[in-house]
Write a protein that holds these residues in place. Structure first.
Motif, PDB file in Angstrom:
ATOM      1  N   GLY A 147       0.818  -1.210   0.000  1.00 41.88           N
ATOM      2  CA  GLY A 147       0.000   0.000   0.000  1.00 41.88           C
ATOM      3  C   GLY A 147       0.854   1.263   0.000  1.00 41.88           C
ATOM      4  N   LYS A 148       1.900   1.270   0.837  1.00 45.93           N
ATOM      5  CA  LYS A 148       2.790   2.435   0.914  1.00 45.93           C
ATOM      6  C   LYS A 148       3.554   2.627  -0.395  1.00 45.93           C
ATOM      7  CE  LYS A 148       3.655   2.380   5.920  1.00 45.93           C
ATOM      8  NZ  LYS A 148       4.693   2.208   6.970  1.00 45.93           N
ATOM      9  N   ILE A 149       4.043   1.519  -0.939  1.00 47.26           N
ATOM     10  CA  ILE A 149       4.818   1.595  -2.178  1.00 47.26           C
ATOM     11  C   ILE A 149       3.927   2.051  -3.334  1.00 47.26           C
ATOM     12  CG2 ILE A 149       6.170   0.263  -3.856  1.00 47.26           C
ATOM     13  CD1 ILE A 149       6.961  -1.580  -1.487  1.00 47.26           C
ATOM     14  N   ALA A 150       2.696   1.530  -3.378  1.00 55.77           N
ATOM     15  CA  ALA A 150       1.752   1.926  -4.427  1.00 55.77           C
ATOM     16  C   ALA A 150       1.440   3.414  -4.337  1.00 55.77           C
ATOM     17  CB  ALA A 150       0.468   1.106  -4.306  1.00 55.77           C
ATOM     18  N   LEU A 151       1.263   3.907  -3.113  1.00 58.40           N
ATOM     19  CA  LEU A 151       0.978   5.329  -2.921  1.00 58.40           C
ATOM     20  C   LEU A 151       2.157   6.188  -3.349  1.00 58.40           C
ATOM     21  CD1 LEU A 151      -1.091   7.359  -1.765  1.00 58.40           C
ATOM     22  CD2 LEU A 151       0.056   7.135   0.444  1.00 58.40           C
ATOM     23  N   THR A 174       0.451   4.301  -8.071  1.00 53.38           N
ATOM     24  CA  THR A 174      -0.149   3.137  -8.713  1.00 53.38           C
ATOM     25  C   THR A 174      -1.058   2.457  -7.698  1.00 53.38           C
ATOM     26  OG1 THR A 174       0.314   1.122  -9.963  1.00 53.38           O
ATOM     27  CG2 THR A 174       1.810   1.630  -8.134  1.00 53.38           C
ATOM     28  N   THR A 175      -1.430   1.223  -7.944  1.00 49.21           N
ATOM     29  CA  THR A 175      -2.319   0.496  -7.041  1.00 49.21           C
ATOM     30  C   THR A 175      -1.674  -0.808  -6.597  1.00 49.21           C
ATOM     31  OG1 THR A 175      -3.432  -0.723  -8.822  1.00 49.21           O
ATOM     32  CG2 THR A 175      -4.327   1.455  -8.236  1.00 49.21           C
ATOM     33  N   VAL A 176      -2.180  -1.333  -5.476  1.00 49.31           N
ATOM     34  CA  VAL A 176      -1.690  -2.620  -4.981  1.00 49.31           C
ATOM     35  C   VAL A 176      -1.966  -3.712  -6.011  1.00 49.31           C
ATOM     36  CG1 VAL A 176      -2.047  -4.411  -3.232  1.00 49.31           C
ATOM     37  CG2 VAL A 176      -1.921  -2.006  -2.541  1.00 49.31           C
ATOM     38  N   LYS A 177      -3.137  -3.640  -6.626  1.00 48.59           N
ATOM     39  CA  LYS A 177      -3.512  -4.631  -7.624  1.00 48.59           C
ATOM     40  C   LYS A 177      -2.525  -4.645  -8.792  1.00 48.59           C
ATOM     41  CE  LYS A 177      -7.392  -6.073 -10.546  1.00 48.59           C
ATOM     42  NZ  LYS A 177      -8.782  -5.753 -10.966  1.00 48.59           N
ATOM     43  N   ASN A 178      -2.136  -3.457  -9.269  1.00 45.87           N
ATOM     44  CA  ASN A 178      -1.182  -3.370 -10.375  1.00 45.87           C
ATOM     45  C   ASN A 178       0.185  -3.924  -9.988  1.00 45.87           C
ATOM     46  OD1 ASN A 178      -2.970  -2.274 -12.198  1.00 45.87           O
ATOM     47  ND2 ASN A 178      -2.397  -0.155 -11.770  1.00 45.87           N
ATOM     48  N   ASN A 236       4.218  -8.070 -10.697  1.00 46.89           N
ATOM     49  CA  ASN A 236       5.263  -8.882 -10.067  1.00 46.89           C
ATOM     50  C   ASN A 236       4.832 -10.327  -9.814  1.00 46.89           C
ATOM     51  OD1 ASN A 236       7.618  -6.897  -9.225  1.00 46.89           O
ATOM     52  ND2 ASN A 236       5.695  -5.821  -8.860  1.00 46.89           N
ATOM     53  N   ASN A 237       3.664 -10.695 -10.351  1.00 46.23           N
ATOM     54  CA  ASN A 237       3.142 -12.062 -10.198  1.00 46.23           C
ATOM     55  C   ASN A 237       3.079 -12.489  -8.737  1.00 46.23           C
ATOM     56  OD1 ASN A 237       2.907 -12.518 -13.031  1.00 46.23           O
ATOM     57  ND2 ASN A 237       5.124 -12.862 -13.134  1.00 46.23           N
ATOM     58  N   LEU A 238       2.611 -11.575  -7.891  1.00 45.23           N
ATOM     59  CA  LEU A 238       2.510 -11.852  -6.461  1.00 45.23           C
ATOM     60  C   LEU A 238       1.167 -12.488  -6.133  1.00 45.23           C
ATOM     61  CD1 LEU A 238       3.976  -8.536  -4.967  1.00 45.23           C
ATOM     62  CD2 LEU A 238       5.158 -10.705  -5.339  1.00 45.23           C
ATOM     63  N   LYS A 239       1.198 -13.575  -5.369  1.00 41.04           N
ATOM     64  CA  LYS A 239      -0.035 -14.220  -4.928  1.00 41.04           C
ATOM     65  C   LYS A 239      -0.436 -13.746  -3.543  1.00 41.04           C
ATOM     66  CE  LYS A 239       0.699 -18.365  -7.720  1.00 41.04           C
ATOM     67  NZ  LYS A 239       0.857 -19.854  -7.708  1.00 41.04           N
ATOM     68  N   SER A 240       0.499 -13.090  -2.846  1.00 43.63           N
ATOM     69  CA  SER A 240       0.245 -12.583  -1.500  1.00 43.63           C
ATOM     70  C   SER A 240       0.825 -11.178  -1.374  1.00 43.63           C
ATOM     71  CB  SER A 240       0.897 -13.502  -0.463  1.00 43.63           C
ATOM     72  OG  SER A 240       0.894 -12.902   0.821  1.00 43.63           O
ATOM     73  N   PRO A 241       0.166 -10.297  -0.633  1.00 47.74           N
ATOM     74  CA  PRO A 241       0.687  -8.939  -0.449  1.00 47.74           C
ATOM     75  C   PRO A 241       1.841  -8.856   0.551  1.00 47.74           C
ATOM     76  CG  PRO A 241      -1.353  -9.197   0.775  1.00 47.74           C
ATOM     77  CD  PRO A 241      -1.159 -10.475   0.003  1.00 47.74           C
ATOM     78  N   ILE A 242       2.191  -9.994   1.148  1.00 39.77           N
ATOM     79  CA  ILE A 242       3.270 -10.011   2.135  1.00 39.77           C
ATOM     80  C   ILE A 242       4.615  -9.859   1.433  1.00 39.77           C
ATOM     81  CG2 ILE A 242       4.423 -11.351   3.942  1.00 39.77           C
ATOM     82  CD1 ILE A 242       1.755 -12.748   4.441  1.00 39.77           C
ATOM     83  N   LEU A 243       5.443  -8.925   1.922  1.00 37.44           N
ATOM     84  CA  LEU A 243       6.730  -8.636   1.295  1.00 37.44           C
ATOM     85  C   LEU A 243       7.891  -9.107   2.157  1.00 37.44           C
ATOM     86  CD1 LEU A 243       6.006  -4.995   0.060  1.00 37.44           C
ATOM     87  CD2 LEU A 243       5.821  -7.121  -1.256  1.00 37.44           C
ATOM     88  N   GLN A 244       9.025  -9.320   1.511  1.00 34.09           N
ATOM     89  CA  GLN A 244      10.256  -9.680   2.210  1.00 34.09           C
ATOM     90  C   GLN A 244      11.248  -8.530   2.081  1.00 34.09           C
ATOM     91  OE1 GLN A 244      10.598 -12.555   3.915  1.00 34.09           O
ATOM     92  NE2 GLN A 244       8.539 -13.227   3.290  1.00 34.09           N
ATOM     93  N   ILE A 245      11.959  -8.202   3.161  1.00 36.08           N
ATOM     94  CA  ILE A 245      12.961  -7.153   3.142  1.00 36.08           C
ATOM     95  C   ILE A 245      14.052  -7.521   2.127  1.00 36.08           C
ATOM     96  CG2 ILE A 245      14.744  -5.925   4.453  1.00 36.08           C
ATOM     97  CD1 ILE A 245      13.014  -6.341   6.933  1.00 36.08           C
ATOM     98  N   ARG A 266       9.035  -4.715  -9.363  1.00 34.46           N
ATOM     99  CA  ARG A 266       8.994  -3.928 -10.582  1.00 34.46           C
ATOM    100  C   ARG A 266       7.836  -2.937 -10.486  1.00 34.46           C
ATOM    101  NH1 ARG A 266       7.531  -5.976 -16.690  1.00 34.46           N
ATOM    102  NH2 ARG A 266       7.484  -3.907 -17.631  1.00 34.46           N
ATOM    103  N   ILE A 267       8.156  -1.666 -10.583  1.00 32.01           N
ATOM    104  CA  ILE A 267       7.134  -0.620 -10.473  1.00 32.01           C
ATOM    105  C   ILE A 267       6.528  -0.318 -11.834  1.00 32.01           C
ATOM    106  CG2 ILE A 267       6.641   1.721  -9.676  1.00 32.01           C
ATOM    107  CD1 ILE A 267       7.551  -0.222  -7.477  1.00 32.01           C
ATOM    108  N   LYS A 268       7.407  -0.140 -12.865  1.00 31.53           N
ATOM    109  CA  LYS A 268       6.949   0.129 -14.234  1.00 31.53           C
ATOM    110  C   LYS A 268       7.689  -0.782 -15.205  1.00 31.53           C
ATOM    111  CE  LYS A 268       5.835   5.013 -13.530  1.00 31.53           C
ATOM    112  NZ  LYS A 268       6.099   6.390 -13.951  1.00 31.53           N
TER     113      LYS A 268
END
Length: 231
Positions: A198-202, A206-210, A215-224, A229-231
């Protein structure tokens, strides 16, 4: 031991010879291909310009499509049927069996190409829509009209036009400048402690969905340390 060293030396020398031979074969093949295409352009450019002036579509498109569809005049249908545009139809050739149309001379296939563009509704609208120097729009317009099944057909024709500078044959305005295509640059972000999608999208508008889709993510959980890929 001496035999082994000599044997290895022989193998390395032989490998170098083979690699050099392959390099020069490839180089000669490319030079030959370019020479064939340059000769083809010289042979057909004047007629293409005449057709442009009479029917008002880019000479670069006429030549670019012909080069692409006929392999610069080297394809079988070009050599045996004088068909330089991949047009299907009747032929009475006894030299090859083909579903492609036969012509008395190559120029007839050029004229038939123009006739197809002028007579079919999906193509004839292009004459009123685009100028006789806007080869990019013409290429994509012809592709959209169903001239070829390949999705990359237009980009391949455009690449030929640009490689051999066929656009210089077109009726371009004196002050016209060939547009420079923008290079697409991918932007990536490295996940830091406390980051969320959410923070990165803001931050990147862009949006979380995009982000998840890109990035072919199945979960919104991120790893440090994870790269997104933003664009």
């Amino acid at each position: 031991m001496l035999f082994s060293i000599n044997d290895n030396f022989f193998k390395k020398t032989l490998l170098k010879i083979v690699l050099l031979t392959l390099f020069f074969i490839t180089l000669n093949s490319r030079c030959f291909s370019q020479s064939v295409t340059q000769n083809y352009i010289e042979e057909h450019k004047d007629f293409s310009v005449d057709l442009m002036n009479k029917y008002h579509l880019p000479a670069s498109i006429i030549l670019g499509v012909a080069i692409h569809e006929s392999g610069s005049g080297t394809s079988k249908i070009a050599r045996y049927l004088n068909n330089h545009f991949g047009i299907k139809g009747y032929n009475n050739s006894t030299q090859i069996r083909s579903a492609y149309k036969g012509f008395e001379v190559a120029e007839d296939s050029y004229l038939n190409f123009i006739d197809i563009l002028q007579s079919r509704s999906k193509f004839k609208i292009l004459f009123n829509k685009y100028s006789d120097y806007d080869y990019r729009s013409w290429a994509y317009g012809i592709q959209r009209g169903g001239y070829a099944a390949s999705r990359t057909w237009a980009s391949q024709v455009i690449a030929i036009i640009k490689k051999y500078k066929l656009y210089e044959l077109d009726n371009r305005p004196i002050d016209y400048v060939e547009p420079v295509e923008a290079v697409k640059v991918n932007i990536y972000y490295k996940v830091k402690p406390g980051d969320t999608l959410g923070k990165i999208a803001l931050k990147y508008h862009t949006t979380v969905k995009n982000l998840m889709k890109r990035n072919n993510l199945k979960s919104p959980i991120l790893q440090i340390g994870q790269k997104l890929r933003i664009k």
